[in-house]
Scaffold this motif. Structure first.
Motif, PDB file in Angstrom:
ATOM      1  N   ARG A  24       0.848  -1.194   0.000  1.00 33.27           N
ATOM      2  CA  ARG A  24       0.000   0.000   0.000  1.00 33.27           C
ATOM      3  C   ARG A  24       0.881   1.240   0.000  1.00 33.27           C
ATOM      4  O   ARG A  24       1.589   1.516   0.962  1.00 33.27           O
ATOM      5  CB  ARG A  24      -0.932  -0.021   1.214  1.00 33.27           C
ATOM      6  CG  ARG A  24      -2.072  -1.013   0.996  1.00 33.27           C
ATOM      7  CD  ARG A  24      -2.915  -1.274   2.203  1.00 33.27           C
ATOM      8  NE  ARG A  24      -3.443  -0.092   2.868  1.00 33.27           N
ATOM      9  CZ  ARG A  24      -4.342  -0.169   3.854  1.00 33.27           C
ATOM     10  NH1 ARG A  24      -4.809  -1.348   4.245  1.00 33.27           N
ATOM     11  NH2 ARG A  24      -4.759   0.930   4.437  1.00 33.27           N
ATOM     12  N   ASP A  25       0.837   1.987  -1.117  1.00 32.30           N
ATOM     13  CA  ASP A  25       1.798   3.079  -1.292  1.00 32.30           C
ATOM     14  C   ASP A  25       1.141   4.434  -1.532  1.00 32.30           C
ATOM     15  O   ASP A  25       1.762   5.346  -2.076  1.00 32.30           O
ATOM     16  CB  ASP A  25       2.750   2.765  -2.448  1.00 32.30           C
ATOM     17  CG  ASP A  25       2.031   2.589  -3.777  1.00 32.30           C
ATOM     18  OD1 ASP A  25       0.779   2.622  -3.791  1.00 32.30           O
ATOM     19  OD2 ASP A  25       2.716   2.423  -4.795  1.00 32.30           O
ATOM     20  N   THR A  26      -0.115   4.605  -1.082  1.00 30.56           N
ATOM     21  CA  THR A  26      -0.738   5.913  -1.238  1.00 30.56           C
ATOM     22  C   THR A  26      -0.170   6.876  -0.206  1.00 30.56           C
ATOM     23  O   THR A  26       0.318   6.478   0.853  1.00 30.56           O
ATOM     24  CB  THR A  26      -2.263   5.830  -1.055  1.00 30.56           C
ATOM     25  OG1 THR A  26      -2.562   5.528   0.316  1.00 30.56           O
ATOM     26  CG2 THR A  26      -2.870   4.758  -1.950  1.00 30.56           C
ATOM     27  N   ASP A  27      -0.242   8.174  -0.511  1.00 33.99           N
ATOM     28  CA  ASP A  27       0.233   9.183   0.428  1.00 33.99           C
ATOM     29  C   ASP A  27      -0.531   9.111   1.738  1.00 33.99           C
ATOM     30  O   ASP A  27       0.042   9.301   2.816  1.00 33.99           O
ATOM     31  CB  ASP A  27       0.091  10.581  -0.175  1.00 33.99           C
ATOM     32  CG  ASP A  27       1.087  10.844  -1.287  1.00 33.99           C
ATOM     33  OD1 ASP A  27       2.091  10.101  -1.359  1.00 33.99           O
ATOM     34  OD2 ASP A  27       0.864  11.772  -2.078  1.00 33.99           O
ATOM     35  N   VAL A  28      -1.832   8.829   1.669  1.00 35.14           N
ATOM     36  CA  VAL A  28      -2.650   8.751   2.875  1.00 35.14           C
ATOM     37  C   VAL A  28      -2.156   7.636   3.780  1.00 35.14           C
ATOM     38  O   VAL A  28      -1.980   7.822   4.992  1.00 35.14           O
ATOM     39  CB  VAL A  28      -4.134   8.539   2.524  1.00 35.14           C
ATOM     40  CG1 VAL A  28      -4.955   8.248   3.774  1.00 35.14           C
ATOM     41  CG2 VAL A  28      -4.688   9.756   1.794  1.00 35.14           C
ATOM     42  N   ASP A  29      -1.903   6.462   3.210  1.00 34.15           N
ATOM     43  CA  ASP A  29      -1.415   5.328   4.005  1.00 34.15           C
ATOM     44  C   ASP A  29      -0.039   5.632   4.595  1.00 34.15           C
ATOM     45  O   ASP A  29       0.232   5.327   5.764  1.00 34.15           O
ATOM     46  CB  ASP A  29      -1.335   4.065   3.139  1.00 34.15           C
ATOM     47  CG  ASP A  29      -2.698   3.462   2.850  1.00 34.15           C
ATOM     48  OD1 ASP A  29      -3.576   3.580   3.717  1.00 34.15           O
ATOM     49  OD2 ASP A  29      -2.881   2.889   1.773  1.00 34.15           O
ATOM     50  N   ARG A  30       0.825   6.214   3.776  1.00 35.24           N
ATOM     51  CA  ARG A  30       2.187   6.506   4.218  1.00 35.24           C
ATOM     52  C   ARG A  30       2.187   7.477   5.403  1.00 35.24           C
ATOM     53  O   ARG A  30       2.850   7.256   6.418  1.00 35.24           O
ATOM     54  CB  ARG A  30       2.992   7.096   3.057  1.00 35.24           C
ATOM     55  CG  ARG A  30       4.463   7.291   3.350  1.00 35.24           C
ATOM     56  CD  ARG A  30       5.124   7.958   2.156  1.00 35.24           C
ATOM     57  NE  ARG A  30       5.005   7.146   0.952  1.00 35.24           N
ATOM     58  CZ  ARG A  30       5.845   6.171   0.627  1.00 35.24           C
ATOM     59  NH1 ARG A  30       6.844   5.878   1.422  1.00 35.24           N
ATOM     60  NH2 ARG A  30       5.671   5.486  -0.489  1.00 35.24           N
ATOM     61  N   ILE A  31       1.419   8.562   5.266  1.00 37.97           N
ATOM     62  CA  ILE A  31       1.364   9.555   6.338  1.00 37.97           C
ATOM     63  C   ILE A  31       0.710   8.970   7.582  1.00 37.97           C
ATOM     64  O   ILE A  31       1.182   9.178   8.702  1.00 37.97           O
ATOM     65  CB  ILE A  31       0.615  10.811   5.854  1.00 37.97           C
ATOM     66  CG1 ILE A  31       1.436  11.523   4.777  1.00 37.97           C
ATOM     67  CG2 ILE A  31       0.327  11.755   7.016  1.00 37.97           C
ATOM     68  CD1 ILE A  31       0.686  12.623   4.066  1.00 37.97           C
ATOM     69  N   LEU A  32      -0.354   8.200   7.387  1.00 38.81           N
ATOM     70  CA  LEU A  32      -1.025   7.571   8.528  1.00 38.81           C
ATOM     71  C   LEU A  32      -0.073   6.656   9.276  1.00 38.81           C
ATOM     72  O   LEU A  32       0.004   6.694  10.506  1.00 38.81           O
ATOM     73  CB  LEU A  32      -2.251   6.788   8.050  1.00 38.81           C
ATOM     74  CG  LEU A  32      -3.032   6.032   9.135  1.00 38.81           C
ATOM     75  CD1 LEU A  32      -3.581   7.007  10.168  1.00 38.81           C
ATOM     76  CD2 LEU A  32      -4.166   5.231   8.493  1.00 38.81           C
ATOM     77  N   GLY A  33       0.672   5.839   8.544  1.00 42.32           N
ATOM     78  CA  GLY A  33       1.602   4.915   9.185  1.00 42.32           C
ATOM     79  C   GLY A  33       2.662   5.630   9.992  1.00 42.32           C
ATOM     80  O   GLY A  33       2.966   5.240  11.127  1.00 42.32           O
ATOM     81  N   LEU A  34       3.216   6.688   9.447  1.00 48.21           N
ATOM     82  CA  LEU A  34       4.266   7.431  10.144  1.00 48.21           C
ATOM     83  C   LEU A  34       3.714   8.190  11.350  1.00 48.21           C
ATOM     84  O   LEU A  34       4.380   8.309  12.372  1.00 48.21           O
ATOM     85  CB  LEU A  34       4.953   8.392   9.179  1.00 48.21           C
ATOM     86  CG  LEU A  34       5.786   7.712   8.084  1.00 48.21           C
ATOM     87  CD1 LEU A  34       6.205   8.726   7.033  1.00 48.21           C
ATOM     88  CD2 LEU A  34       7.009   7.036   8.679  1.00 48.21           C
ATOM     89  N   GLU A  35       2.491   8.691  11.223  1.00 46.12           N
ATOM     90  CA  GLU A  35       1.910   9.434  12.340  1.00 46.12           C
ATOM     91  C   GLU A  35       1.501   8.508  13.475  1.00 46.12           C
ATOM     92  O   GLU A  35       1.595   8.864  14.648  1.00 46.12           O
ATOM     93  CB  GLU A  35       0.696  10.244  11.863  1.00 46.12           C
ATOM     94  CG  GLU A  35       1.066  11.438  11.008  1.00 46.12           C
ATOM     95  CD  GLU A  35      -0.133  12.312  10.713  1.00 46.12           C
ATOM     96  OE1 GLU A  35      -1.264  11.886  11.024  1.00 46.12           O
ATOM     97  OE2 GLU A  35       0.059  13.423  10.182  1.00 46.12           O
ATOM     98  N   ILE A  36       1.038   7.310  13.129  1.00 47.40           N
ATOM     99  CA  ILE A  36       0.589   6.382  14.167  1.00 47.40           C
ATOM    100  C   ILE A  36       1.763   5.886  14.994  1.00 47.40           C
ATOM    101  O   ILE A  36       1.800   6.014  16.210  1.00 47.40           O
ATOM    102  CB  ILE A  36      -0.151   5.180  13.541  1.00 47.40           C
ATOM    103  CG1 ILE A  36      -1.520   5.608  13.021  1.00 47.40           C
ATOM    104  CG2 ILE A  36      -0.312   4.051  14.552  1.00 47.40           C
ATOM    105  CD1 ILE A  36      -2.235   4.526  12.259  1.00 47.40           C
TER     106      ILE A  36
END
Length: 243
Positions: free
Chosen positions: A93-105
């Motif tokens: 999963r390489d969408t910007d939304v997923d990437r940002i969510l993963g890093l923020e979590i």
């Protein structure tokens, strides 16, 4: 079942890594590669198997987002609440939304497949080095007062007036700690990207701006802005009185 090929004879001093990946081919590849590079590795194919593996000491987790019995992001929240292990998301999963969510979590890095093993090894070692330094720093109490707040860098806590805890995500805390540590000096958005993600390409300026906006909403007390915008540069802490 949790992979057991390398459970036995765990050598003292080797860092313990859990590979949470439902694809057996990818999981076997990662377990073998990191075992060859002197890690003590356990493979898990599901959330349940990861929880089982977490009963032992764990230094770092490679975590897929799509798992057969749950969501990797939710599992990461659960891990963060009970463990100090680093987390590197490894996923398709390489969408910007997923990437940002993963890093923020909770994520220290967010890596998309196909996997470059040498790059992943470098990231793993970087996370472990940083966490080792954090543990050494935690041996001495380190608190900083600014305005109505106290940030405790050892316990990774933010306290408001009356000692009331303020809930922050990992990314919010790291960004705030960087601003506090700068003693009022402005920090560029590019630098803050590195602080939040440890790799500039993983997030962008909009992520930093969004984190600052959230912090401003949470840091309400004295009426004086806590985080100031420095036009053309980035942000700085408007208040920086040290304990």
């Amino acid at each position: 079942m949790v992979d057991s090929a390398i459970r036995e004879l765990r050598p003292a001093g080797r860092e313990r890594l859990i590979v949470v990946e439902d694809d057996p081919v990818t999981r076997t590849m990662l377990v073998g590669y990191f075992s060859d590079n002197n890690f003590d590795v356990v493979g898990a194919g599901s959330c349940a198997e990861c929880r089982q593996a977490l009963r032992g000491r764990t230094d770092l987790i490679f975590l897929d987002v799509q798992l057969p019995d749950g969501d990797g992001f939710e599992l990461a929240k659960e891990i963060q609440a009970t463990s100090n292990a680093g987390i590197i998301f490894v996923t398709r999963r390489d969408t910007d939304v997923d990437r940002i969510l993963g890093l923020e979590i909770a994520g220290d890095h967010y890596v998309t497949k196909p996997i470059n093993l040498r790059d992943l090894l470098a990231r793993a070692r970087s996370v472990l080095r940083r966490r080792s330094l954090d543990r050494k720093a935690a041996r001495s109490h380190n608190s900083i007062a600014f305005g109505d707040w106290i940030i405790d860098l050892t316990r990774r806590e933010l306290l408001g007036s009356g000692g009331k805890p303020v809930s922050l995500t990992r990314a919010e805390f790291d960004l705030l700690a960087a601003l506090v540590g700068a003693d009022g000096r402005p920090l560029s958005r590019d630098y803050l990207i590195e602080v939040v993600s440890n790799r500039q390409a993983e997030v962008d300026i909009r992520t930093v701006d969004a984190l600052v906006a959230r912090l401003r909403r949470k840091l309400v007390g004295s009426g004086t802005p806590v985080i100031a915008t420095v036009t053309g540069v980035g942000y700085k802490l408007a208040l920086s009185e040290r304990l």
